[in-house]
Scaffold this active site. Structure first.
Site, short mmCIF file in Angstrom:
data_model
loop_
_atom_site.label_atom_id
_atom_site.label_comp_id
_atom_site.label_asym_id
_atom_site.label_seq_id
_atom_site.Cartn_x
_atom_site.Cartn_y
_atom_site.Cartn_z
N HIS A 19 0.81 -1.21 0.00
CA HIS A 19 0.00 0.00 0.00
C HIS A 19 0.85 1.26 0.00
O HIS A 19 0.44 2.29 -0.56
CB HIS A 19 -0.96 -0.03 1.18
CG HIS A 19 -1.97 -1.13 1.07
ND1 HIS A 19 -2.48 -1.80 2.16
CD2 HIS A 19 -2.54 -1.70 -0.03
CE1 HIS A 19 -3.32 -2.72 1.74
NE2 HIS A 19 -3.37 -2.69 0.43
N HIS A 42 -8.25 -8.17 -7.64
CA HIS A 42 -8.65 -8.95 -6.46
C HIS A 42 -8.81 -7.98 -5.30
O HIS A 42 -7.95 -7.86 -4.42
CB HIS A 42 -7.59 -10.02 -6.14
CG HIS A 42 -7.41 -11.03 -7.24
ND1 HIS A 42 -6.71 -10.75 -8.39
CD2 HIS A 42 -7.85 -12.31 -7.35
CE1 HIS A 42 -6.71 -11.83 -9.17
NE2 HIS A 42 -7.40 -12.78 -8.57
N SER A 100 -6.51 -2.13 -0.47
CA SER A 100 -6.03 -1.44 -1.67
C SER A 100 -7.09 -0.51 -2.28
O SER A 100 -6.76 0.62 -2.65
CB SER A 100 -5.57 -2.45 -2.71
OG SER A 100 -4.54 -3.26 -2.19
N GLU A 118 -13.96 -8.66 -7.39
CA GLU A 118 -13.85 -9.55 -6.24
C GLU A 118 -14.79 -10.75 -6.45
O GLU A 118 -15.99 -10.57 -6.60
CB GLU A 118 -14.18 -8.84 -4.93
CG GLU A 118 -14.12 -9.74 -3.72
CD GLU A 118 -12.82 -10.52 -3.60
OE1 GLU A 118 -12.89 -11.74 -3.40
OE2 GLU A 118 -11.73 -9.89 -3.74
N GLY A 145 -11.05 -11.41 -11.63
CA GLY A 145 -10.33 -10.26 -12.17
C GLY A 145 -9.38 -10.60 -13.29
O GLY A 145 -9.14 -9.79 -14.20
N ASP A 165 -3.28 -8.79 -7.70
CA ASP A 165 -2.95 -9.18 -6.33
C ASP A 165 -3.74 -10.43 -5.92
O ASP A 165 -4.55 -10.38 -5.00
CB ASP A 165 -3.27 -7.99 -5.41
CG ASP A 165 -3.01 -8.28 -3.95
OD1 ASP A 165 -2.20 -9.18 -3.66
OD2 ASP A 165 -3.63 -7.62 -3.11
#
Length: 281
Positions: A19, A42, A100, A118, A145, A165
Protein backbone atom coordinates in the site's frame (compact mmCIF):
# COMPACT_ATOMS: atom_id res chain seq x y z
CA UNK A 1 -10.16 -20.96 -4.48
CA UNK A 2 -12.85 -19.15 -2.51
CA UNK A 3 -11.42 -19.98 0.91
CA UNK A 4 -9.01 -17.02 1.04
CA UNK A 5 -10.02 -14.03 3.18
CA UNK A 6 -7.56 -11.16 3.34
CA UNK A 7 -8.98 -10.04 6.69
CA UNK A 8 -6.73 -12.63 8.38
CA UNK A 9 -3.68 -10.72 7.08
CA UNK A 10 -4.88 -7.11 7.05
CA UNK A 11 -2.23 -4.56 7.95
CA UNK A 12 0.67 -7.01 7.99
CA UNK A 13 4.17 -6.29 6.64
CA UNK A 14 3.10 -7.23 3.10
CA UNK A 15 0.22 -4.74 3.21
CA UNK A 16 2.57 -2.03 4.42
CA UNK A 17 4.91 -2.51 1.46
CA UNK A 18 2.10 -2.95 -1.07
CA UNK A 19 0.00 0.00 0.00
CA UNK A 20 2.93 2.34 0.52
CA UNK A 21 4.14 1.64 -3.01
CA UNK A 22 0.60 1.84 -4.40
CA UNK A 23 0.27 5.31 -2.90
CA UNK A 24 3.53 6.42 -4.54
CA UNK A 25 2.39 5.17 -7.95
CA UNK A 26 -1.08 6.71 -7.73
CA UNK A 27 0.17 10.06 -6.47
CA UNK A 28 2.66 10.21 -9.32
CA UNK A 29 0.00 9.24 -11.88
CA UNK A 30 -2.29 11.94 -10.54
CA UNK A 31 0.27 14.68 -11.14
CA UNK A 32 -0.69 14.86 -14.80
CA UNK A 33 -3.83 16.73 -15.72
CA UNK A 34 -5.52 13.89 -17.59
CA UNK A 35 -7.81 11.46 -15.70
CA UNK A 36 -6.94 7.81 -15.18
CA UNK A 37 -8.50 4.56 -13.99
CA UNK A 38 -7.49 2.40 -11.05
CA UNK A 39 -8.26 -1.29 -11.73
CA UNK A 40 -7.99 -3.91 -8.97
CA UNK A 41 -8.24 -7.57 -10.00
CA UNK A 42 -8.65 -8.95 -6.46
CA UNK A 43 -10.11 -6.12 -4.40
CA UNK A 44 -11.13 -7.96 -1.23
CA UNK A 45 -13.52 -6.33 1.22
CA UNK A 46 -12.14 -2.80 0.83
CA UNK A 47 -11.63 -2.13 4.55
CA UNK A 48 -10.86 -4.39 7.52
CA UNK A 49 -11.62 -4.22 11.23
CA UNK A 50 -8.49 -4.91 13.29
CA UNK A 51 -10.12 -5.06 16.70
CA UNK A 52 -12.58 -7.87 15.98
CA UNK A 53 -13.15 -10.89 13.76
CA UNK A 54 -10.63 -12.53 11.46
CA UNK A 55 -7.84 -9.98 11.94
CA UNK A 56 -7.62 -10.75 15.65
CA UNK A 57 -6.92 -14.46 15.15
CA UNK A 58 -3.28 -14.04 14.13
CA UNK A 59 -3.05 -10.27 14.73
CA UNK A 60 -0.58 -9.93 11.86
CA UNK A 61 -1.08 -6.16 11.92
CA UNK A 62 0.85 -6.03 15.19
CA UNK A 63 4.07 -6.78 13.33
CA UNK A 64 3.01 -4.54 10.43
CA UNK A 65 1.13 -1.25 10.55
CA UNK A 66 1.19 -1.17 14.37
CA UNK A 67 4.97 -0.73 14.30
CA UNK A 68 4.60 2.40 12.19
CA UNK A 69 1.59 3.75 14.05
CA UNK A 70 3.50 5.31 16.93
CA UNK A 71 6.82 5.91 15.15
CA UNK A 72 8.18 9.44 15.35
CA UNK A 73 11.07 9.06 12.89
CA UNK A 74 9.13 8.12 9.76
CA UNK A 75 10.56 9.19 6.40
CA UNK A 76 8.28 11.78 4.81
CA UNK A 77 6.73 9.45 2.25
CA UNK A 78 6.01 6.78 4.86
CA UNK A 79 4.49 9.46 7.08
CA UNK A 80 2.02 10.21 4.27
CA UNK A 81 1.02 6.55 4.18
CA UNK A 82 0.50 6.42 7.95
CA UNK A 83 -1.48 9.67 7.76
CA UNK A 84 -3.86 7.96 5.32
CA UNK A 85 -4.36 5.14 7.83
CA UNK A 86 -4.96 7.70 10.58
CA UNK A 87 -7.73 9.31 8.54
CA UNK A 88 -9.59 6.00 8.84
CA UNK A 89 -9.06 6.09 12.62
CA UNK A 90 -9.84 9.66 13.69
CA UNK A 91 -9.91 8.82 17.41
CA UNK A 92 -6.22 7.89 17.27
CA UNK A 93 -6.73 4.19 17.99
CA UNK A 94 -5.82 1.69 15.30
CA UNK A 95 -9.09 -0.14 14.68
CA UNK A 96 -9.62 -0.05 10.90
CA UNK A 97 -7.24 -0.77 8.06
CA UNK A 98 -7.96 0.32 4.47
CA UNK A 99 -7.35 -2.28 1.78
CA UNK A 100 -6.03 -1.44 -1.67
CA UNK A 101 -9.35 -0.02 -2.99
CA UNK A 102 -9.68 2.34 -0.01
CA UNK A 103 -6.04 3.42 -0.34
CA UNK A 104 -6.70 4.13 -3.99
CA UNK A 105 -9.91 6.03 -3.25
CA UNK A 106 -7.96 8.38 -0.99
CA UNK A 107 -5.49 9.12 -3.80
CA UNK A 108 -7.87 9.47 -6.74
CA UNK A 109 -9.19 12.83 -7.92
CA UNK A 110 -12.81 13.62 -8.83
CA UNK A 111 -12.20 12.92 -12.51
CA UNK A 112 -10.51 9.53 -11.92
CA UNK A 113 -12.35 6.21 -11.79
CA UNK A 114 -12.11 2.84 -10.00
CA UNK A 115 -12.99 -0.59 -11.35
CA UNK A 116 -12.89 -3.32 -8.70
CA UNK A 117 -13.15 -7.11 -9.08
CA UNK A 118 -13.85 -9.55 -6.24
CA UNK A 119 -14.97 -13.14 -6.74
CA UNK A 120 -15.57 -14.21 -3.11
CA UNK A 121 -19.30 -13.61 -2.45
CA UNK A 122 -18.88 -12.57 1.18
CA UNK A 123 -16.03 -10.18 0.47
CA UNK A 124 -17.91 -8.78 -2.52
CA UNK A 125 -20.86 -8.01 -0.25
CA UNK A 126 -18.54 -6.15 2.13
CA UNK A 127 -16.88 -4.36 -0.78
CA UNK A 128 -20.26 -3.18 -1.99
CA UNK A 129 -21.05 -1.86 1.48
CA UNK A 130 -17.71 -0.05 1.63
CA UNK A 131 -18.38 1.75 -1.65
CA UNK A 132 -22.16 2.12 -1.45
CA UNK A 133 -21.78 5.87 -1.88
CA UNK A 134 -19.15 5.64 -4.60
CA UNK A 135 -21.51 6.86 -7.30
CA UNK A 136 -20.27 6.91 -10.89
CA UNK A 137 -16.67 6.95 -9.73
CA UNK A 138 -16.69 3.27 -8.70
CA UNK A 139 -17.84 0.15 -10.52
CA UNK A 140 -17.79 -3.26 -8.82
CA UNK A 141 -17.68 -6.65 -10.50
CA UNK A 142 -18.41 -9.98 -8.77
CA UNK A 143 -16.08 -11.70 -11.18
CA UNK A 144 -12.64 -13.21 -11.69
CA UNK A 145 -10.33 -10.26 -12.17
CA UNK A 146 -7.90 -12.21 -14.35
CA UNK A 147 -10.61 -12.59 -16.98
CA UNK A 148 -12.50 -9.40 -16.22
CA UNK A 149 -9.77 -6.88 -16.97
CA UNK A 150 -9.78 -7.91 -20.64
CA UNK A 151 -13.00 -6.00 -21.19
CA UNK A 152 -11.61 -2.86 -19.53
CA UNK A 153 -8.37 -2.47 -21.47
CA UNK A 154 -7.59 -0.08 -22.94
CA UNK A 155 -9.54 2.27 -20.65
CA UNK A 156 -11.24 5.30 -22.22
CA UNK A 157 -8.76 7.87 -20.83
CA UNK A 158 -5.83 5.71 -22.06
CA UNK A 159 -4.26 5.97 -18.61
CA UNK A 160 -4.52 3.38 -15.83
CA UNK A 161 -2.88 1.77 -12.82
CA UNK A 162 -3.70 -1.94 -12.54
CA UNK A 163 -3.10 -3.91 -9.33
CA UNK A 164 -2.86 -7.68 -9.80
CA UNK A 165 -2.95 -9.18 -6.33
CA UNK A 166 -4.29 -12.76 -6.26
CA UNK A 167 -4.16 -14.93 -3.12
CA UNK A 168 -1.81 -17.51 -4.71
CA UNK A 169 -3.58 -20.27 -2.79
CA UNK A 170 -3.53 -22.21 -6.04
CA UNK A 171 -0.11 -22.53 -7.64
CA UNK A 172 -1.75 -21.89 -11.02
CA UNK A 173 -2.13 -18.24 -9.95
CA UNK A 174 1.55 -17.65 -10.68
CA UNK A 175 1.09 -18.58 -14.33
CA UNK A 176 -2.25 -16.75 -14.44
CA UNK A 177 -0.41 -13.57 -13.48
CA UNK A 178 2.06 -13.96 -16.35
CA UNK A 179 -0.67 -14.78 -18.84
CA UNK A 180 -2.87 -11.90 -17.67
CA UNK A 181 -0.01 -9.42 -17.93
CA UNK A 182 0.94 -10.61 -21.41
CA UNK A 183 -2.64 -10.16 -22.58
CA UNK A 184 -3.01 -6.79 -20.83
CA UNK A 185 0.14 -5.41 -22.43
CA UNK A 186 -1.11 -6.41 -25.88
CA UNK A 187 -4.30 -4.45 -25.24
CA UNK A 188 -2.77 -1.55 -23.32
CA UNK A 189 1.03 -1.37 -23.41
CA UNK A 190 1.39 2.00 -21.67
CA UNK A 191 -0.49 1.16 -18.46
CA UNK A 192 1.22 0.81 -15.10
CA UNK A 193 0.85 -2.72 -13.70
CA UNK A 194 1.64 -3.61 -10.08
CA UNK A 195 2.00 -7.30 -9.28
CA UNK A 196 2.19 -8.39 -5.65
CA UNK A 197 3.43 -11.82 -4.62
CA UNK A 198 4.52 -13.65 -1.42
CA UNK A 199 8.07 -14.75 -0.65
CA UNK A 200 7.81 -18.47 0.04
CA UNK A 201 10.14 -21.44 0.13
CA UNK A 202 8.85 -22.83 -3.13
CA UNK A 203 9.83 -22.48 -6.76
CA UNK A 204 6.75 -20.75 -8.19
CA UNK A 205 7.41 -17.15 -7.03
CA UNK A 206 10.93 -17.06 -8.46
CA UNK A 207 9.79 -18.76 -11.65
CA UNK A 208 7.07 -16.15 -12.07
CA UNK A 209 9.49 -13.25 -11.69
CA UNK A 210 11.92 -14.86 -14.15
CA UNK A 211 9.08 -15.18 -16.70
CA UNK A 212 8.04 -11.55 -16.16
CA UNK A 213 11.59 -10.32 -16.75
CA UNK A 214 11.72 -12.26 -20.02
CA UNK A 215 8.72 -10.39 -21.45
CA UNK A 216 11.02 -7.75 -22.98
CA UNK A 217 9.43 -4.98 -21.00
CA UNK A 218 10.64 -1.44 -21.73
CA UNK A 219 10.49 -0.40 -18.09
CA UNK A 220 10.13 -2.35 -14.84
CA UNK A 221 10.96 -2.35 -11.12
CA UNK A 222 11.23 -5.28 -8.73
CA UNK A 223 11.32 -4.82 -4.95
CA UNK A 224 11.23 -7.36 -2.11
CA UNK A 225 11.00 -6.95 1.65
CA UNK A 226 12.02 -9.90 3.82
CA UNK A 227 11.10 -9.63 7.50
CA UNK A 228 12.52 -12.88 8.88
CA UNK A 229 14.60 -15.94 8.06
CA UNK A 230 12.64 -18.65 6.23
CA UNK A 231 11.33 -21.24 8.67
CA UNK A 232 13.25 -24.48 9.08
CA UNK A 233 10.04 -26.37 8.33
CA UNK A 234 9.76 -24.62 4.97
CA UNK A 235 6.30 -23.18 5.60
CA UNK A 236 4.95 -19.65 5.83
CA UNK A 237 5.60 -16.32 4.17
CA UNK A 238 8.86 -14.63 5.17
CA UNK A 239 8.34 -11.53 3.06
CA UNK A 240 6.73 -10.18 -0.08
CA UNK A 241 7.57 -8.56 -3.37
CA UNK A 242 6.21 -6.23 -6.02
CA UNK A 243 6.95 -6.30 -9.73
CA UNK A 244 5.91 -3.09 -11.47
CA UNK A 245 5.66 -2.54 -15.21
CA UNK A 246 6.03 1.08 -16.38
CA UNK A 247 6.80 2.40 -12.87
CA UNK A 248 7.27 6.08 -12.03
CA UNK A 249 10.86 7.16 -12.66
CA UNK A 250 10.89 8.64 -9.14
CA UNK A 251 10.09 5.33 -7.41
CA UNK A 252 13.61 3.83 -7.15
CA UNK A 253 14.93 6.80 -5.19
CA UNK A 254 11.89 6.79 -2.88
CA UNK A 255 12.33 3.09 -2.16
CA UNK A 256 16.06 3.41 -1.67
CA UNK A 257 15.31 5.93 1.07
CA UNK A 258 12.50 4.04 2.79
CA UNK A 259 13.40 0.35 2.50
CA UNK A 260 16.25 0.42 5.06
CA UNK A 261 13.83 2.02 7.52
CA UNK A 262 11.20 -0.65 6.83
CA UNK A 263 13.76 -3.43 7.32
CA UNK A 264 14.76 -1.95 10.65
CA UNK A 265 11.16 -1.40 11.80
CA UNK A 266 9.41 -4.49 10.45
CA UNK A 267 12.27 -6.97 10.67
CA UNK A 268 11.63 -9.81 13.11
CA UNK A 269 15.14 -11.30 13.18
CA UNK A 270 18.55 -10.94 11.52
CA UNK A 271 17.15 -12.38 8.29
CA UNK A 272 15.35 -9.13 7.51
CA UNK A 273 16.52 -7.49 4.27
CA UNK A 274 15.40 -5.93 1.01
CA UNK A 275 16.24 -6.08 -2.67
CA UNK A 276 15.65 -3.42 -5.29
CA UNK A 277 16.32 -3.71 -9.00
CA UNK A 278 14.93 -1.78 -11.94
CA UNK A 279 15.21 -1.04 -15.60
CA UNK A 280 13.87 2.44 -16.19
CA UNK A 281 15.05 4.41 -19.25
Amino acid sequence: MLSYRHAFHAGNHADVLKHFVLMQVLQYTGQKGKPYWYIDTHAGAGKYALDTGYAMQNAEFESGISRLWQATDLPATLAEYVHLIRQENPDGKLRLYPGSPAVAEACLRDEDRMRLFELHPNDFKLLRQTFQHGGRKVMLFADDGFAGIKALLPPPPRRAVVLIDPPYEEKQDYQRVVTALQDALQRFATGTYIIWYPLLQRAEPKQMIDKLKRLQLPSWLHVTLTVQRPSEEGFGMHGSGLFIVNPPWTLPATLQETLPWLVESLGQDDGASYTLEHQIP
